[in-house]
Design an enzyme around this catalytic site. Structure first.
Site, short mmCIF file in Angstrom:
data_model
loop_
_atom_site.label_atom_id
_atom_site.label_comp_id
_atom_site.label_asym_id
_atom_site.label_seq_id
_atom_site.Cartn_x
_atom_site.Cartn_y
_atom_site.Cartn_z
N ARG A 110 -15.83 13.47 -7.81
CA ARG A 110 -15.77 14.57 -8.79
C ARG A 110 -16.25 14.00 -10.12
O ARG A 110 -15.61 13.11 -10.68
CB ARG A 110 -14.35 15.13 -8.90
CG ARG A 110 -14.22 16.12 -10.06
CD ARG A 110 -12.93 16.91 -10.05
NE ARG A 110 -12.96 17.97 -9.06
CZ ARG A 110 -12.13 19.02 -9.06
NH1 ARG A 110 -11.22 19.14 -10.00
NH2 ARG A 110 -12.22 19.94 -8.13
N HIS A 137 -19.86 23.31 -6.74
CA HIS A 137 -18.53 23.03 -6.19
C HIS A 137 -18.51 23.51 -4.73
O HIS A 137 -17.84 24.49 -4.38
CB HIS A 137 -17.47 23.76 -7.02
CG HIS A 137 -16.07 23.30 -6.77
ND1 HIS A 137 -15.76 22.21 -5.99
CD2 HIS A 137 -14.87 23.80 -7.20
CE1 HIS A 137 -14.45 22.05 -5.95
NE2 HIS A 137 -13.89 23.00 -6.66
N GLN A 140 -15.21 24.31 -2.54
CA GLN A 140 -14.49 25.56 -2.79
C GLN A 140 -15.08 26.69 -1.96
O GLN A 140 -14.37 27.57 -1.49
CB GLN A 140 -14.55 25.91 -4.28
CG GLN A 140 -13.68 27.09 -4.64
CD GLN A 140 -12.19 26.81 -4.43
OE1 GLN A 140 -11.68 25.81 -4.87
NE2 GLN A 140 -11.51 27.70 -3.73
N ASP A 225 -13.90 32.99 -12.25
CA ASP A 225 -13.51 31.60 -12.56
C ASP A 225 -13.23 31.55 -14.06
O ASP A 225 -13.54 32.51 -14.79
CB ASP A 225 -14.67 30.67 -12.16
CG ASP A 225 -14.35 29.19 -12.29
OD1 ASP A 225 -13.17 28.84 -12.47
OD2 ASP A 225 -15.30 28.38 -12.22
N CYS A 265 -11.05 30.24 -7.68
CA CYS A 265 -10.88 28.86 -7.20
C CYS A 265 -9.61 28.21 -7.76
O CYS A 265 -9.12 27.24 -7.19
CB CYS A 265 -12.11 28.03 -7.55
SG CYS A 265 -12.45 27.90 -9.32
N ARG A 293 -8.50 25.00 1.25
CA ARG A 293 -9.20 23.79 0.81
C ARG A 293 -8.87 22.65 1.77
O ARG A 293 -9.73 21.87 2.16
CB ARG A 293 -8.81 23.42 -0.62
CG ARG A 293 -9.32 24.37 -1.70
CD ARG A 293 -10.83 24.28 -1.84
NE ARG A 293 -11.26 22.92 -2.09
CZ ARG A 293 -11.30 22.34 -3.30
NH1 ARG A 293 -10.98 23.03 -4.36
NH2 ARG A 293 -11.71 21.09 -3.44
N1 NVA Z 1 -15.66 25.94 -13.12
C1 NVA Z 1 -14.42 25.21 -13.09
C2 NVA Z 1 -13.92 25.05 -11.69
C3 NVA Z 1 -12.61 24.31 -11.57
C4 NVA Z 1 -12.17 24.11 -10.16
C5 NVA Z 1 -14.62 23.85 -13.75
O1 NVA Z 1 -15.66 23.22 -13.51
O2 NVA Z 1 -13.76 23.42 -14.51
N1 CP Z 2 -10.26 24.63 -7.29
C1 CP Z 2 -10.20 23.31 -7.56
O1 CP Z 2 -11.15 22.55 -7.32
O2 CP Z 2 -9.01 22.91 -8.07
P1 CP Z 2 -8.64 21.49 -8.71
O3 CP Z 2 -9.46 21.35 -9.97
O4 CP Z 2 -7.18 21.57 -8.96
O5 CP Z 2 -9.00 20.40 -7.73
#
Ligand code: NVA
Ligand code: CP
Length: 307
Positions: A110, A137, A140, A225, A265, A293
């Site tokens: 990540r 992502h 998800q 989101d 998500c 997930r």
């Molecule tokens: N768009 C959000 C998704 C979090 C799971 C982010 O990147 O923070």
């Molecule tokens: N939806 C998701 O990826 O959640 P986290 O940021 O908690 O891993």
């Protein structure tokens, strides 16, 4: 096998790295693995296998779903943050990838830049999984699609509405529209569109409709989101203004098909991108979506590690 004939590992850097048939297979397997777990059966298909987890951004779901998932499958997961590893002190990504991939069977990453993830994958001997970048992502989407299939069957030909930012999740929905052959309406304010090249690659499946109420008419699934993603915290106030007409609320859901589902998500900001009256009520499948997930990632790990 010599080093030169060694097979390249499969990666999941975006949903486009797998074929539609492989994606469907993983989702079906996720549904099976969920049933196996519910029946309390032991299923150690990744016994003695190790997953490395490189997190440069925060996480609740991704971390816990991978750790719990590896435990169920008889393996282990190792959490690595830049605060505690040499990556955070400037060891090159290439060297980190070379070293970790000699020790573990798969690595999830990540991070911010998709190009960093690609660099990691280019120097890894084991599968690399995109656990969120600024661009995509994909994990998800595996969970979202599993959730849709469990509730409604095939998504082919259905209409999905993405409301809000043209962000990493939106980009993955665009890829999913191509791979699963559904129609995607994107309702976002001007200046917050998804990347043009990604949209262009799926132009037969996607359209931008600025008016969110018009966009919601008759749709089968509504997804949103946060307005400010990780790394955009300082833009929060500006984004709240820009996105004021892009909230998923009862009026918007009232435009959708009567059986429409709602997904997010998570983490969610009630009162911003979604109201409590939508996320905490009938039609919202966000908790199953979060649980899935774990099941879908277990299916993915079996596919990538065991083949
Ligand atoms: N768009 C959000 C998704 C979090 C799971 C982010 O990147 O923070
Ligand atoms: N939806 C998701 O990826 O959640 P986290 O940021 O908690 O891993």
């Amino acid at each position: 096998m010599t080093a030169t004939t060694k097979q390249q590992p499969r990666h999941l850097l975006s949903l486009l790295d797998l074929t539609p048939a492989e994606l469907h297979k993983i989702i079906n397997r996720a549904i099976e693995l969920k049933a196996i777990l519910r029946r309390g059966e032991l299923h150690e298909s990744l016994k003695n296998r190790t997953l490395g987890m490189v997190f440069e951004k925060s996480s609740t779901r991704t971390r816990v779903s991978f750790e719990a998932g590896m435990t169920h499958l008889g393996g282990q997961a190792i959490f690595l943050s830049p605060r505690d590893t040499q990556l955070g002190r400037g060891e090159p990504i290439e060297d980190t990838a070379r070293v970790l991939s000699r020790m573990v069977d798969c690595i999830m990453v990540r991070t911010y830049k998709q190009s960093d993830l690609e660099l990691f994958a280019a120097h890894s001997e084991v599968p690399i999984v995109n656990a969120l970048t600024d661009l995509f992502h994909p994990l998800q989407l595996l969970a979202d699609l599993q959730t849709w299939f469990e509730h409604r069957g095939d998504i082919k030909g259905k209409t999905v509405l993405w409301v809000g930012d043209g962000n990493n999740m939106c980009h993955s929905y665009i890829n999913a529209a191509r791979q699963f052959d559904f129609k995607l309406r994107i309702s976002c304010p001007e200046g917050f569109e998804p990347e043009a090249t990604i949209l262009e690659s799926a132009k037969d499946h996607c359209e931008i409709i600025r008016d969110s109420l018009a966009a919601a008419e008759g749709v089968n699934l509504v997804v949103t989101d946060v307005w400010a993603s990780m790394g955009q915290e300082e833009e929060q106030a500006k984004r709240e203004l820009a996105f004021a007409n892009y909230q998923v609320n009862d009026i918007l859901m009232g435009q959708a098909h009567k059986d429409a589902l709602f997904m997010h998500c998570l983490p969610a900001h009630r009162g911003e991108e979604v109201t409590a009256s939508v996320i905490d009520k009938k039609g919202s499948v966000v908790w199953e979506e979060a649980e899935n997930r774990m099941h879908s990632q277990k299916a993915l790990l079996e596919f990538l590690i065991n083949g």
